[in-house]
Scaffold this active site. Structure first.
Site, PDB file in Angstrom:
ATOM      1  N   HIS A  96       0.808  -9.344   4.385  1.00  0.00           N
ATOM      2  CA  HIS A  96      -0.293  -8.379   4.474  1.00  0.00           C
ATOM      3  C   HIS A  96      -1.012  -8.325   3.116  1.00  0.00           C
ATOM      4  CE1 HIS A  96      -1.988  -4.744   6.721  1.00  0.00           C
ATOM      5  NE2 HIS A  96      -2.650  -4.781   5.573  1.00  0.00           N
ATOM      6  N   GLU A 137      -5.137 -10.251   8.752  1.00  0.00           N
ATOM      7  CA  GLU A 137      -6.525 -10.523   8.383  1.00  0.00           C
ATOM      8  C   GLU A 137      -6.696 -11.819   7.597  1.00  0.00           C
ATOM      9  OE1 GLU A 137      -8.528  -6.981   6.968  1.00  0.00           O
ATOM     10  OE2 GLU A 137      -8.338  -6.084   8.953  1.00  0.00           O
ATOM     11  N   GLN A 158       0.801  -1.213   0.000  1.00  0.00           N
ATOM     12  CA  GLN A 158       0.000   0.000   0.000  1.00  0.00           C
ATOM     13  C   GLN A 158       0.843   1.276   0.000  1.00  0.00           C
ATOM     14  OE1 GLN A 158      -2.658  -2.005   3.162  1.00  0.00           O
ATOM     15  NE2 GLN A 158      -3.999  -0.506   2.218  1.00  0.00           N
TER      16      GLN A 158
HETATM   17  C1  BGC Z   1      -6.372  -3.964   5.962  1.00  0.00           C
HETATM   18  C2  BGC Z   1      -5.675  -2.747   5.395  1.00  0.00           C
HETATM   19  C3  BGC Z   1      -6.699  -1.805   4.797  1.00  0.00           C
HETATM   20  C4  BGC Z   1      -7.618  -1.353   5.904  1.00  0.00           C
HETATM   21  C5  BGC Z   1      -8.666  -0.340   5.485  1.00  0.00           C
HETATM   22  C6  BGC Z   1      -7.671  -3.670   6.646  1.00  0.00           C
HETATM   23  O1  BGC Z   1      -8.619  -4.561   6.143  1.00  0.00           O
HETATM   24  O2  BGC Z   1      -5.493  -4.667   6.795  1.00  0.00           O
HETATM   25  O3  BGC Z   1      -4.752  -3.182   4.457  1.00  0.00           O
HETATM   26  O4  BGC Z   1      -6.104  -0.735   4.152  1.00  0.00           O
HETATM   27  O5  BGC Z   1      -8.286  -2.462   6.434  1.00  0.00           O
HETATM   28  O6  BGC Z   1      -9.417  -0.823   4.434  1.00  0.00           O
END
Ligand code: BGC
Length: 415
Positions: A131, A175, A37
């Site tokens: 990630h 996640e 990101q």
């Molecule tokens: C993720 C991030 C994402 C954030 C906001 C989470 O699901 O770990 O990578 O940017 O939420 O969407």
């Protein structure tokens, strides 16, 4: 999901101002990012390929992102200068093992320099090993559906060990519940209210990968290891408790239960979902949302922590993501202050919460678009110049003093 069965409540306590909150010494304050990101040019990953397909379903590609691959010293300096104590970032499997079995010493050295940069600036690094993105070769051979995926992940983790020398906090997989639910990582906007049916086989493979990685990491000694779980606050309407329990089990609870007894569980929360007799309910008209259309509901974080504490059977927690995608930085501060009320209340009730990491340090590539701005820091799209927002200073002051000052409870429009 929350099993109290209480009716969804408004997001504030009904008072005109938020209370001043005091946090214990030793509580970690920080901010988080993830490699794909912010780094830019993650060309050997599955996401990069998806972004650049001629028929890509994504609005825009990540391309140079925030160029953190080269500018990470500036990012670490922003964290340090603000007074934040911890920086969570991820190392990118696709860079470290760009082809199956070919490991890049130069990329490992790069990430080692990131850890060193943190240490030099007195910032505690928290390193995430996976990630969201996979090496393209790994995705092509079936990704997390394959039974040997945990072995391949463990072999990669072994190679990362030298990077982690003198690191304490390590997150294995970010996640996993989203990885199991979103086949090809469908647009993140979907998270707002509905999540596709999770793949139970993938969920089980991910648990094996997590456990295997923790074993490899244990050989290094002194590490605190866990994984970070997207924890939506599922709120059943009266009578919908069983529906909510079933809906949430493989979407979240399975992963939290599997983490009981780890060194920590990372709790990541952005909003709530109200569950009726037929499942998730759409948002009523007029409800304040963030840029992604997720309900503004900072009280969800406290609920997510209590739920994780119960399912994790007393495993220590740390908030590894919490934040608001908004163009209104004052509203970001409102949201953070209100979310911290829930953290403080959970601590008061004996929940062992070790810290709070805001998502995200920088406005970044939100899985398809640069539009949803979660950052404490903006940046110039031409020059990459970092532009700290008032919220960075605000959170830094909180970190330095351990005090969240009282603020008027404003009504706002986050989007
Ligand atoms: C993720 C991030 C994402 C954030 C906001 C989470 O699901 O770990 O990578 O940017 O939420 O969407």
């Amino acid at each position: 999901m929350i099993t109290t069965g209480r009716a969804p409540a408004p997001d504030d306590a009904g008072t005109a101002s938020t209370p001043e909150l005091r946090f214990p010494a030793g509580f970690w304050w920080g901010a988080a990012t993830a490699a794909h990101q912010v780094e830019g040019n993650n060309t050997t990953s599955d996401w990069w390929t998806r972004e650049h397909r001629r028929d890509s379903d994504l609005p825009e590609p990540s391309d140079d992102a925030v160029d953190s691959y080269h500018r990470y010293p500036e990012d670490v300096a922003l964290v340090a200068d603000a007074g934040l104590g911890m920086y969570r970032f991820s190392v990118e499997w696709a860079r470290i093992e760009p082809e199956q079995g070919s490991f890049s010493r130069a990329q490992l050295d790069h990430y080692r320099r990131m850890v060193d940069a943190c240490r030099t600036r007195g910032v505690e690094p928290m390193v995430t090993l996976h990630h969201c993105t996979n090496p393209l070769w790994f995705a092509r051979r079936g990704g997390w559906r394959e039974d040997d995926a945990p072995d391949l992940f463990a072999r990669y983790v072994e190679r990362v060990l030298p990077v982690l020398d003198d690191v304490t906090w390590v997150c294995t997989i970010n996640e996993p519940n989203m990885l199991a639910s979103l086949r090809d990582w469908e647009a993140v906007e979907m998270l707002a209210s509905r999540r596709p049916e999770p793949d139970v086989h993938v969920a089980e493979v991910l648990v094996r990968a997590h456990r295997g990685a923790r074993e490899v990491l244990a050989s290094s000694g002194g590490l605190l290891t866990g994984w970070t779980i997207g924890t939506q606050d599922f709120q059943p309407l009266p009578g919908a408790e069983d529906v909510a329990r079933d809906y949430g089990y493989y979407r979240e609870d399975f992963f939290t239960e599997s983490a009981a007894g780890d060194d920590f569980i990372g709790v990541q929360n952005y909003s709530r979902t109200v569950i009726g007799p037929d499942g998730p309910l759409p948002l009523p008209p007029g409800v304040e949302t963030n840029i992604l259309g997720w309900e503004y509901h900072p009280a969800a974080l406290g609920n997510a922590l209590r739920h994780s504490w119960e399912l994790g059977r007393g495993t220590p927690l740390i908030v590894t993501e919490s934040g608001l995608a908004t163009r209104d930085d004052e509203r970001r501060i409102d949201h953070t202050a209100a979310a911290l009320e829930g953290v403080r209340a959970a601590l008061d009730d004996g929940v062992d919460v070790r810290g709070y990491l805001y998502w995200s340090l920088l406005d970044n590539y939100e899985w398809g678009s640069y539009d949803p701005t979660f950052g404490l820091v903006a940046w110039d799209r031409e020059t990459f110049e970092r532009r700290p927002k008032p919220s960075l200073r605000w959170l830094g002051d909180v970190a330095r003093t351990g005090v969240v000052p009282s603020r008027p409870r404003a009504r706002g429009s986050a989007a």
